[in-house]
Motif scaffolding. Structure first.
Motif, PDB file in Angstrom:
ATOM      1  N   HIS A 100       0.845  -1.198   0.000  1.00 18.51           N
ATOM      2  CA  HIS A 100       0.000   0.000   0.000  1.00 18.51           C
ATOM      3  C   HIS A 100       0.883   1.251   0.000  1.00 18.51           C
ATOM      4  O   HIS A 100       2.050   1.193   0.400  1.00 18.51           O
ATOM      5  N   SER A 102       0.645   3.699   1.861  1.00 18.04           N
ATOM      6  CA  SER A 102       0.903   4.194   3.223  1.00 18.04           C
ATOM      7  C   SER A 102       2.342   3.905   3.661  1.00 18.04           C
ATOM      8  O   SER A 102       2.862   4.561   4.569  1.00 18.04           O
ATOM      9  N   ARG A 124      -0.083  -7.195  -4.208  1.00 19.03           N
ATOM     10  CA  ARG A 124      -0.682  -8.127  -3.248  1.00 19.03           C
ATOM     11  C   ARG A 124      -0.995  -9.440  -3.935  1.00 19.03           C
ATOM     12  O   ARG A 124      -1.503  -9.454  -5.044  1.00 19.03           O
ATOM     13  N   GLN A 138      -2.410   2.834  -6.239  1.00 17.38           N
ATOM     14  CA  GLN A 138      -3.091   3.579  -5.179  1.00 17.38           C
ATOM     15  C   GLN A 138      -2.596   5.010  -5.163  1.00 17.38           C
ATOM     16  O   GLN A 138      -1.490   5.305  -5.617  1.00 17.38           O
ATOM     17  N   GLU A 140      -2.184   7.984  -2.197  1.00 21.15           N
ATOM     18  CA  GLU A 140      -2.263   8.347  -0.790  1.00 21.15           C
ATOM     19  C   GLU A 140      -2.364   9.870  -0.761  1.00 21.15           C
ATOM     20  O   GLU A 140      -1.607  10.550  -1.460  1.00 21.15           O
ATOM     21  N   GLY A 277      -6.270   6.551   1.416  1.00 23.62           N
ATOM     22  CA  GLY A 277      -5.651   5.713   0.390  1.00 23.62           C
ATOM     23  C   GLY A 277      -6.734   5.266  -0.573  1.00 23.62           C
ATOM     24  O   GLY A 277      -7.724   4.652  -0.165  1.00 23.62           O
TER      25      GLY A 277
HETATM   26  N1  PHE Z   1      -3.420   1.900   3.200  1.00 21.27           N
HETATM   27  C1  PHE Z   1      -4.806   1.549   3.397  1.00 21.27           C
HETATM   28  C2  PHE Z   1      -5.149   0.369   2.465  1.00 21.27           C
HETATM   29  O1  PHE Z   1      -4.422   0.080   1.551  1.00 21.27           O
HETATM   30  C3  PHE Z   1      -5.741   2.720   3.108  1.00 21.27           C
HETATM   31  C4  PHE Z   1      -5.542   3.902   4.031  1.00 21.27           C
HETATM   32  C5  PHE Z   1      -4.668   4.933   3.709  1.00 21.27           C
HETATM   33  C6  PHE Z   1      -6.261   3.979   5.217  1.00 21.27           C
HETATM   34  C7  PHE Z   1      -4.505   6.024   4.547  1.00 21.27           C
HETATM   35  C8  PHE Z   1      -6.116   5.063   6.071  1.00 21.27           C
HETATM   36  C9  PHE Z   1      -5.239   6.086   5.720  1.00 21.27           C
HETATM   37  O2  PHE Z   1      -6.147  -0.301   2.634  1.00 21.27           O
END
Ligand code: PHE
Length: 436
Positions: A100, A102, A124, A138, A140, A277
């Motif tokens: 992700h 993040s 994934r 994705q 962010e 995200g």
């Molecule tokens: N990284 C999380 C996901 O892939 C999504 C997310 C990003 C949630 C930022 C909260 C804040 O599911």
């Protein structure tokens, strides 16, 4: 790469019992669909960047991150299911392909930026069907403020509320602050509430930008958006947002108020704010009417010539070539139990980390990985059609239907049989299963 190590952009990563990345994935590491100007994934990225025009756009240089960046820094517990080898791609026990965006939060806040949007490919392991692919994209997005500026939020929120009151939008929001989705204890609840409001207004307005066209036409039905409580280890309170589109609720994004721990590690302890995200594939599929996720990876001009920067247009599906089904029935290794888990999903429930041993329990993601490695983008779906436990021996068998289809031409029965045979040999050799 060699049998003992991965060599990626000149860097050597020694393999260990974690290493589980097939060459079919490594080959796609540098494709950067999100950066090809008139690719639908990139068109959406640009629209989101345009919507949040005062946010700094960021693109990380590599898909390889440390396990620390992807999980530990963000507070994922050691037994979080997302860490398992059946769900994530590891170079070795220290490095992995980010699951992700993040994973880049800490380093991005460390740059001193308060508003940024970061887009990237994420990886994934998963099942195979028309909406799942092991690589997707994705974005962010985040906005943080110095704590001494938080008193400005009510005014900012008022402006956003004024803007949204002009939209034909119906927002369902039954979320509330509770012990399972609390404000952070060091936050003044008044400030935390204002941050949450700013988060909700900012995302509602993005969603209206993306989906609001029909609602804005004369006599159009209001666009329905709903906010649901969620759990992420790196935000609280946390939410998921869904939009009602063509008769279905579509999950768009996860978001929340950034955990203080993230900001502390970035050297900005005196700041607070929110992050989200957003997955770009599913969003592109519905907005452009793209029927199969593999189309994003095709180089067929009948696909690529249809899209223009800055425009959301309806994709005219070119004729599909016929599919070819092959079934595969097998016995699972003895004493094997089923396991499956969801990635970072909202579930807080802990799962087991599968230990990297040879007699692993059968996991559908491992099976699908081999199918993908052999068939590449020729595999359209893998569906379990029979699951049987022998009443006397207790042995378990499964039958999967493998649906092959080429996006650009006819497949011959012979070439599909050949693929099916290679899959069979590999799953027998690598998963300890026995054909029926
Ligand atoms: N990284 C999380 C996901 O892939 C999504 C997310 C990003 C949630 C930022 C909260 C804040 O599911």
């Amino acid at each position: 790469s060699t049998p003992d190590s991965y060599i990626i952009n000149g860097v050597t990563y020694p393999k260990d019992t974690y290493s589980n990345i097939p060459s079919s994935i490594l080959d796609k590491l540098d494709r950067n669909l999100h950066l090809k100007p008139s690719h639908p994934i990139s068109i959406l990225r640009q629209i989101v960047e345009d919507h949040f025009s005062s946010y700094t756009p960021l693109v990380p240089s590599s898909a390889i991150v440390s396990v620390d960046q992807n999980f530990d820094e963000l507070g994922f517990p050691p037994d979080h299911p997302g860490r398992s080898l059946t769900d994530s791609y590891y170079l070795n026990n220290e490095y992995m392909l980010r699951t992700h965006t993040s994973a880049h939060e800490v380093e991005s806040y460390r740059k001193g930026l308060d508003k940024w949007l970061l887009s990237a490919d994420v990886y994934r392991r998963d099942e195979i069907d028309s909406s799942h692919y092991p690589i997707f994209h994705q974005m962010e997005g985040t906005h943080i403020w110095s704590n001494s500026d938080l008193h400005l939020l009510p005014k900012l929120n008022e402006e956003l509320e004024k803007k949204i009151s002009n939209y034909n939008i119906a927002i369902e929001d039954e979320t509330f602050i509770s012990s399972s989705n609390p404000f952070q204890s060091h936050h003044d609840p008044i400030h935390a509430e204002q941050i949450t409001k700013h988060l909700k207004h900012s995302l509602n307005s993005l969603i209206f930008r993306l989906f609001g066209h029909q609602a804005n036409q004369k006599g159009g039905e209001p666009l329905k958006v709903r906010w649901i409580e969620a759990y992420f280890p790196f935000t609280t309170p946390s939410y998921e947002v869904e939009v009602f589109w063509q008769g279905e609720w579509l999950e768009l994004l996860g978001c929340g108020v950034v955990m203080q721990k993230t900001l502390d590690q970035s050297g900005v302890s005196d700041k607070s704010g929110w992050a989200f995200g957003l997955g770009l594939e599913r969003l592109s599929m519905v907005l452009f009417s793209i029927p199969d996720i593999r189309l994003f990876w095709t180089s067929d001009p009948r696909f690529s010539s249809q899209f223009k920067q800055g425009q959301i247009t309806t994709f005219n599906s070119y004729s599909k070539y016929p599919p070819c089904y092959k079934d595969m029935s097998f016995w699972l290794p003895p004493a094997s139990t089923n396991s499956s888990s969801d990635q970072h999903g909202a579930s807080a429930a802990g799962g087991k980390i599968s230990s990297p041993t040879h007699m692993k329990p059968f996991h559908e993601n491992d099976y699908c990985e081999i199918v993908r490695d052999v068939a590449g983008d020729l595999i359209e779906s893998v569906t379990l059609i029979d699951d049987f436990t022998h009443p006397k021996t207790n042995r378990q068998s499964k039958c999967y239907r493998l649906n092959y289809r080429h996006m650009d031409r006819n497949l011959s029965n012979d070439e599909v049989n050949e693929l099916q045979n290679i899959v069979q040999k590999r799953v027998v050799g690598e998963m300890g299963i026995e054909m029926r």
